[in-house]
Design a protein around this motif. Structure first.
Motif, PDB file in Angstrom:
ATOM      1  N   GLU A 122       0.834  -1.209   0.000  1.00 21.31           N
ATOM      2  CA  GLU A 122       0.000   0.000   0.000  1.00 21.31           C
ATOM      3  C   GLU A 122       0.864   1.253   0.000  1.00 21.31           C
ATOM      4  O   GLU A 122       0.502   2.263  -0.590  1.00 21.31           O
ATOM      5  N   ALA A 123       2.029   1.186   0.653  1.00 26.50           N
ATOM      6  CA  ALA A 123       2.939   2.327   0.698  1.00 26.50           C
ATOM      7  C   ALA A 123       3.386   2.721  -0.709  1.00 26.50           C
ATOM      8  O   ALA A 123       3.482   3.900  -1.035  1.00 26.50           O
ATOM      9  N   TRP A 124       3.656   1.730  -1.565  1.00 25.40           N
ATOM     10  CA  TRP A 124       4.072   2.014  -2.941  1.00 25.40           C
ATOM     11  C   TRP A 124       2.880   2.431  -3.793  1.00 25.40           C
ATOM     12  O   TRP A 124       2.983   3.344  -4.609  1.00 25.40           O
ATOM     13  N   ALA A 125       1.741   1.780  -3.609  1.00 24.74           N
ATOM     14  CA  ALA A 125       0.561   2.058  -4.433  1.00 24.74           C
ATOM     15  C   ALA A 125       0.071   3.488  -4.252  1.00 24.74           C
ATOM     16  O   ALA A 125      -0.454   4.083  -5.190  1.00 24.74           O
TER      17      ALA A 125
ATOM     18  N   VAL B  96      24.060  10.800   2.087  1.00 21.62           N
ATOM     19  CA  VAL B  96      24.324   9.384   1.847  1.00 21.62           C
ATOM     20  C   VAL B  96      23.086   8.626   2.299  1.00 21.62           C
ATOM     21  O   VAL B  96      22.575   8.846   3.403  1.00 21.62           O
ATOM     22  N   TRP B  97      22.597   7.737   1.447  1.00 16.19           N
ATOM     23  CA  TRP B  97      21.311   7.079   1.656  1.00 16.19           C
ATOM     24  C   TRP B  97      21.447   5.568   1.728  1.00 16.19           C
ATOM     25  O   TRP B  97      22.401   4.991   1.209  1.00 16.19           O
ATOM     26  N   ALA B  98      20.439   4.942   2.333  1.00 14.29           N
ATOM     27  CA  ALA B  98      20.314   3.490   2.363  1.00 14.29           C
ATOM     28  C   ALA B  98      18.911   3.130   1.904  1.00 14.29           C
ATOM     29  O   ALA B  98      17.941   3.822   2.233  1.00 14.29           O
ATOM     30  N   LEU B  99      18.783   2.062   1.137  1.00 12.64           N
ATOM     31  CA  LEU B  99      17.482   1.562   0.710  1.00 12.64           C
ATOM     32  C   LEU B  99      16.883   0.737   1.847  1.00 12.64           C
ATOM     33  O   LEU B  99      17.562  -0.110   2.426  1.00 12.64           O
ATOM     34  N   GLY B 100      15.621   0.960   2.147  1.00 11.10           N
ATOM     35  CA  GLY B 100      14.975   0.256   3.246  1.00 11.10           C
ATOM     36  C   GLY B 100      14.712  -1.209   2.967  1.00 11.10           C
ATOM     37  O   GLY B 100      14.638  -2.006   3.892  1.00 11.10           O
ATOM     38  N   GLU B 101      14.586  -1.585   1.719  1.00 13.92           N
ATOM     39  CA  GLU B 101      14.253  -2.978   1.381  1.00 13.92           C
ATOM     40  C   GLU B 101      15.457  -3.905   1.390  1.00 13.92           C
ATOM     41  O   GLU B 101      15.316  -5.117   1.370  1.00 13.92           O
ATOM     42  N   VAL B 102      16.663  -3.340   1.435  1.00 12.91           N
ATOM     43  CA  VAL B 102      17.888  -4.130   1.384  1.00 12.91           C
ATOM     44  C   VAL B 102      18.611  -4.007   2.721  1.00 12.91           C
ATOM     45  O   VAL B 102      18.694  -2.923   3.289  1.00 12.91           O
ATOM     46  N   ALA B 103      19.141  -5.104   3.230  1.00  9.63           N
ATOM     47  CA  ALA B 103      19.853  -5.084   4.495  1.00  9.63           C
ATOM     48  C   ALA B 103      21.181  -4.336   4.353  1.00  9.63           C
ATOM     49  O   ALA B 103      21.849  -4.427   3.333  1.00  9.63           O
TER      50      ALA B 103
ATOM     51  N   ASP C 242       9.917  -4.326   6.487  1.00 15.56           N
ATOM     52  CA  ASP C 242       8.789  -4.980   5.833  1.00 15.56           C
ATOM     53  C   ASP C 242       7.779  -3.906   5.461  1.00 15.56           C
ATOM     54  O   ASP C 242       6.988  -3.475   6.284  1.00 15.56           O
ATOM     55  N   LEU C 243       7.822  -3.441   4.205  1.00 13.92           N
ATOM     56  CA  LEU C 243       6.945  -2.363   3.762  1.00 13.92           C
ATOM     57  C   LEU C 243       5.494  -2.802   3.680  1.00 13.92           C
ATOM     58  O   LEU C 243       4.590  -1.982   3.788  1.00 13.92           O
ATOM     59  N   VAL C 244       5.242  -4.085   3.495  1.00 17.33           N
ATOM     60  CA  VAL C 244       3.869  -4.567   3.408  1.00 17.33           C
ATOM     61  C   VAL C 244       3.181  -4.391   4.757  1.00 17.33           C
ATOM     62  O   VAL C 244       2.019  -4.001   4.839  1.00 17.33           O
ATOM     63  N   ALA C 245       3.898  -4.631   5.837  1.00 16.48           N
ATOM     64  CA  ALA C 245       3.326  -4.480   7.179  1.00 16.48           C
ATOM     65  C   ALA C 245       3.113  -3.021   7.537  1.00 16.48           C
ATOM     66  O   ALA C 245       2.193  -2.674   8.268  1.00 16.48           O
ATOM     67  N   ILE C 246       3.963  -2.128   7.010  1.00 19.34           N
ATOM     68  CA  ILE C 246       3.865  -0.711   7.335  1.00 19.34           C
ATOM     69  C   ILE C 246       2.653  -0.082   6.651  1.00 19.34           C
ATOM     70  O   ILE C 246       1.908   0.650   7.256  1.00 19.34           O
ATOM     71  N   GLY C 247       2.463  -0.391   5.379  1.00 14.47           N
ATOM     72  CA  GLY C 247       1.376   0.234   4.616  1.00 14.47           C
ATOM     73  C   GLY C 247       1.685   1.692   4.355  1.00 14.47           C
ATOM     74  O   GLY C 247       2.798   2.148   4.521  1.00 14.47           O
ATOM     75  N   ALA C 248       0.694   2.450   3.997  1.00  9.73           N
ATOM     76  CA  ALA C 248       0.863   3.866   3.715  1.00  9.73           C
ATOM     77  C   ALA C 248       0.690   4.657   4.996  1.00  9.73           C
ATOM     78  O   ALA C 248      -0.206   4.399   5.778  1.00  9.73           O
ATOM     79  N   SER C 249       1.551   5.631   5.196  1.00 17.24           N
ATOM     80  CA  SER C 249       1.409   6.514   6.361  1.00 17.24           C
ATOM     81  C   SER C 249       0.883   7.854   5.861  1.00 17.24           C
ATOM     82  O   SER C 249       1.494   8.517   5.077  1.00 17.24           O
ATOM     83  N   ASP C 250      -0.264   8.212   6.342  1.00 15.43           N
ATOM     84  CA  ASP C 250      -0.870   9.491   5.921  1.00 15.43           C
ATOM     85  C   ASP C 250      -0.898  10.453   7.073  1.00 15.43           C
ATOM     86  O   ASP C 250      -0.971  10.196   8.182  1.00 15.43           O
TER      87      ASP C 250
ATOM     88  N   ARG D 215      11.836  13.437   1.673  1.00 20.39           N
ATOM     89  CA  ARG D 215      11.151  13.329   2.972  1.00 20.39           C
ATOM     90  C   ARG D 215      10.030  12.294   2.930  1.00 20.39           C
ATOM     91  O   ARG D 215       9.867  11.506   3.858  1.00 20.39           O
ATOM     92  N   GLU D 216       9.261  12.289   1.848  1.00 23.57           N
ATOM     93  CA  GLU D 216       8.162  11.323   1.739  1.00 23.57           C
ATOM     94  C   GLU D 216       8.689   9.886   1.691  1.00 23.57           C
ATOM     95  O   GLU D 216       8.132   8.997   2.341  1.00 23.57           O
ATOM     96  N   LEU D 217       9.750   9.673   0.944  1.00 24.30           N
ATOM     97  CA  LEU D 217      10.336   8.331   0.890  1.00 24.30           C
ATOM     98  C   LEU D 217      10.880   7.918   2.261  1.00 24.30           C
ATOM     99  O   LEU D 217      10.754   6.755   2.657  1.00 24.30           O
ATOM    100  N   GLU D 218      11.452   8.859   2.999  1.00 24.08           N
ATOM    101  CA  GLU D 218      11.941   8.564   4.345  1.00 24.08           C
ATOM    102  C   GLU D 218      10.790   8.244   5.295  1.00 24.08           C
ATOM    103  O   GLU D 218      10.863   7.294   6.070  1.00 24.08           O
ATOM    104  N   GLU D 219       9.723   9.043   5.237  1.00 22.49           N
ATOM    105  CA  GLU D 219       8.574   8.835   6.121  1.00 22.49           C
ATOM    106  C   GLU D 219       7.922   7.478   5.898  1.00 22.49           C
ATOM    107  O   GLU D 219       7.464   6.841   6.835  1.00 22.49           O
ATOM    108  N   ARG D 220       7.887   7.038   4.671  1.00 27.99           N
ATOM    109  CA  ARG D 220       7.256   5.751   4.353  1.00 27.99           C
ATOM    110  C   ARG D 220       8.198   4.568   4.514  1.00 27.99           C
ATOM    111  O   ARG D 220       7.795   3.424   4.355  1.00 27.99           O
TER     112      ARG D 220
END
Length: 126
Positions: free
Chosen positions: A26-29, A103-110, A118-126, A77-82
């Motif tokens: 949902e976070a990506w959608a 310097v950034w890190a991708l959340g989906e990769v260790a 786990d982005l599926v568990a987080i969902g969209a944050s509004d 900021r939006e990508l960080e918040e989600r």
């Protein structure tokens, strides 16, 4: 005789992979197109071993996405918040007074010492 279409073929080249579970979340959608494009640009700079060390400034991101540099700030900021990305080192002036990019890190990769989120568990944050 060798086949001409296989001559000098060394793989498909570099590509950006977006896992199905990420796209189905949902976070990506609910993510607008601008932050999606920025995430893909960050993912382009990930080489498989440099998570947590991906360097991308606002100016470089704006240039790559063909937008004004003030436009990409809210996208980061939006990508960080989600939870899609994490800031591992904030921008600063180096010892000689020359600016150093974020310097950034991708959340989906260790990264070293952490697990992917786990982005599926987080969902969209509004």
């Amino acid at each position: 005789m060798s086949k001409p279409y296989k001559h000098h073929k060394r793989g498909a080249g570099r590509h950006v992979q977006l896992p199905e579970w990420l796209q189905a979340s949902e976070a990506w959608a609910t993510l607008p197109p601008g932050p999606r494009a920025l995430y893909i640009e960050l993912k382009r700079r990930y080489n498989g071993t440099n998570n947590g060390k991906i360097i991308l400034s606002h100016r470089d991101a704006a240039s790559a996405l063909n937008v004004h540099r003030n436009t990409v700030g809210p996208w980061f900021r939006e990508l960080e918040e989600r939870g899609f990305i994490d800031l591992t080192q904030a921008p600063h002036l180096g010892p000689s007074g020359i600016g150093k990019a974020s310097v950034w890190a991708l959340g989906e990769v260790a990264t070293l010492g952490s697990r992917p989120i786990d982005l599926v568990a987080i969902g969209a944050s509004d």
